[in-house]
Design an enzyme around this catalytic site. Sequence first.
Site, PDB file in Angstrom:
ATOM      1  N   TYR A 265       0.856  -1.183   0.000  1.00 36.93           N
ATOM      2  CA  TYR A 265       0.000   0.000   0.000  1.00 36.93           C
ATOM      3  C   TYR A 265       0.893   1.235   0.000  1.00 36.93           C
ATOM      4  O   TYR A 265       1.837   1.319   0.793  1.00 36.93           O
ATOM      5  CB  TYR A 265      -0.884  -0.010   1.246  1.00 36.93           C
ATOM      6  CG  TYR A 265      -1.744   1.223   1.417  1.00 36.93           C
ATOM      7  CD1 TYR A 265      -2.792   1.480   0.540  1.00 36.93           C
ATOM      8  CD2 TYR A 265      -1.517   2.117   2.459  1.00 36.93           C
ATOM      9  CE1 TYR A 265      -3.598   2.604   0.700  1.00 36.93           C
ATOM     10  CE2 TYR A 265      -2.320   3.237   2.627  1.00 36.93           C
ATOM     11  CZ  TYR A 265      -3.353   3.476   1.750  1.00 36.93           C
ATOM     12  OH  TYR A 265      -4.145   4.587   1.921  1.00 36.93           O
TER      13      TYR A 265
ATOM     14  N   ASP B 220       9.328   2.673  -0.230  1.00 34.80           N
ATOM     15  CA  ASP B 220       8.303   3.369   0.543  1.00 34.80           C
ATOM     16  C   ASP B 220       8.479   2.949   2.002  1.00 34.80           C
ATOM     17  O   ASP B 220       7.998   1.901   2.415  1.00 34.80           O
ATOM     18  CB  ASP B 220       6.908   3.002   0.014  1.00 34.80           C
ATOM     19  CG  ASP B 220       5.793   3.666   0.820  1.00 34.80           C
ATOM     20  OD1 ASP B 220       6.110   4.336   1.831  1.00 34.80           O
ATOM     21  OD2 ASP B 220       4.626   3.508   0.444  1.00 34.80           O
TER      22      ASP B 220
ATOM     23  N   LYS C  82       4.635   8.982   8.884  1.00 39.58           N
ATOM     24  CA  LYS C  82       4.366   8.408  10.202  1.00 39.58           C
ATOM     25  C   LYS C  82       5.349   8.845  11.296  1.00 39.58           C
ATOM     26  O   LYS C  82       5.207   9.941  11.812  1.00 39.58           O
ATOM     27  CB  LYS C  82       4.236   6.894  10.070  1.00 39.58           C
ATOM     28  CG  LYS C  82       3.056   6.544   9.140  1.00 39.58           C
ATOM     29  CD  LYS C  82       2.567   5.128   9.183  1.00 39.58           C
ATOM     30  CE  LYS C  82       1.228   5.022   8.470  1.00 39.58           C
ATOM     31  NZ  LYS C  82       1.244   4.350   7.179  1.00 39.58           N
TER      32      LYS C  82
HETATM   33  C1  LIG Z   1       0.577   4.824   5.842  1.00 42.72           C
HETATM   34  C2  LIG Z   1       1.287   4.552   4.587  1.00 42.72           C
HETATM   35  C3  LIG Z   1       1.180   5.391   3.468  1.00 42.72           C
HETATM   36  C4  LIG Z   1       0.209   6.526   3.413  1.00 42.72           C
HETATM   37  O1  LIG Z   1       0.468   7.519   4.342  1.00 42.72           O
HETATM   38  P1  LIG Z   1      -0.707   8.564   4.705  1.00 42.72           P
HETATM   39  O2  LIG Z   1      -0.041   9.520   5.638  1.00 42.72           O
HETATM   40  O3  LIG Z   1      -1.795   7.748   5.330  1.00 42.72           O
HETATM   41  O4  LIG Z   1      -1.132   9.189   3.435  1.00 42.72           O
HETATM   42  C5  LIG Z   1       1.972   5.129   2.367  1.00 42.72           C
HETATM   43  N1  LIG Z   1       2.826   4.089   2.358  1.00 42.72           N
HETATM   44  C6  LIG Z   1       2.935   3.251   3.396  1.00 42.72           C
HETATM   45  C7  LIG Z   1       3.909   2.135   3.324  1.00 42.72           C
HETATM   46  C8  LIG Z   1       2.169   3.441   4.541  1.00 42.72           C
HETATM   47  O5  LIG Z   1       2.261   2.583   5.547  1.00 42.72           O
END
Ligand SMILES: *Cc1c(COP(=O)(O)O)cnc(C)c1O
Length: 427
Positions: free
Chosen positions: A144, A239, A267
């Site tokens: 994701y 990511d 995060k």
């Molecule tokens: C949480 C997450 C996102 C998206 O971040 P948001 O701040 O919710 O837009 C993208 N990539 C990964 C791997 C994530 O865990």
Amino acid sequence: MKTKKSQKLYKKALTLMPGGVNSPVRAFKAVGGNPLFIAKAKGSKIYDVDGNEYIDYVLSWGPLILGHAHPAVVKALKKAVERGTSYGAPTELEIELAKLVKKAFPSIEKIRMVNSGTEATMSAIRLARGFTKRDKVIKFEGCYHGHVDGLLVSAGSGGATFGIPDSLGVPVSYTKETIVLPFNDIEAFRATLKEHGKEIACVILEPVIGNMGCILPRQEFLEALREETEKYEIVLIFDEVMTGFRVSFGGAQSYFGIKPDLTCLGKVIGGGLPVGAYGGKKEIMSFVAPEGGVYQAGTLSGNPLAVSAGIETLKILSKASTYKKLDKIMQHLEEGLKDAAKRAGIKVKFYRAGTMFCTYFTETDVIDARTAKTSDTEKFKKFFWGMLERGVYIAPSQFEAGFISLAHTQKDIEKTVKAAYEVFKKL
Ligand SMILES: *Cc1c(COP(=O)(O)O)cnc(C)c1O
């Protein structure tokens, strides 16, 4: 467990917001039943509006690695608020945060702050396309990357939870540029590059998949990605929005010893405030406006509140003793949960990467999205509610990672393990 006030608020929220929430997985749809409304949180605990206390393993979906309302973060935020919340002009704080991130992630020579993980991945992909003058993107099943149009194909998190392979409203022409491959499958990856290598702008992945539970990469898989992308001059994007500062201080890239061209963060680096960032090689980052022709901007990007919370968080994480302590807490939980399952006579697969973890109700080794889906989600539902009743708050979906924080105590872990044993026995 009293939930009268939560139920009442949920009913009201349903009339005002789609599904009563501002982000889909919060609605508890995957486990049935209604979400709890939270009143406050401190350290390892959250408290709902009915006054119930829970040990929290969601931690705002990962960011709160120091625990809720850490005194140093609260103090820095209070001070920052007094000086004004945003100026739309550069501050010294941004330099400090950039330096702290760079210390942990040597592959990030230059960085751009944004306001969410979604923005980070969206911008990194635009940058990779601008840099390579190519259009196609490779992603992996179960990864994701936020709700970016072109990446909402075979995504994890809400997508995995709801079994929506795609979202309405995403033009087919957008996802046509996205190639989706199975995670950990070196052969499929090599074969795809052989055919399309020269059309591909970037390969993006969660180096440890945290949005399908917790799926570890094979070392050789990551090595193959690095080797092949170099050969075809494709931008390799890690990511690390979730894995950054979670798998290790330097994220998954430091743990597995692989240097991507670009990294997305979010995060943890916002210490609980809205944040995202992307960065990497200088020669690629020089394509970002105003230095280069790839446009990307943000009214509140790098705002002093998020940056202050991020700085305090990273400062504490920079201490050598921090990860030793986190590792000890996580190890206790891992051993406790595995032992509880064994004593209860239930077969589970437990995976862990640094301070992220997941328990799957399956006997199959989980190595990709397909094997993750062998987990018995009915068992998970019962597990979820059983734990909640016993004062343990885990993510309301099998396909989300659990997290620990520096604030989790030996007593928290013991209570969690005891609860897990009781619930396992009933499954
Ligand atoms: C949480 C997450 C996102 C998206 O971040 P948001 O701040 O919710 O837009 C993208 N990539 C990964 C791997 C994530 O865990």
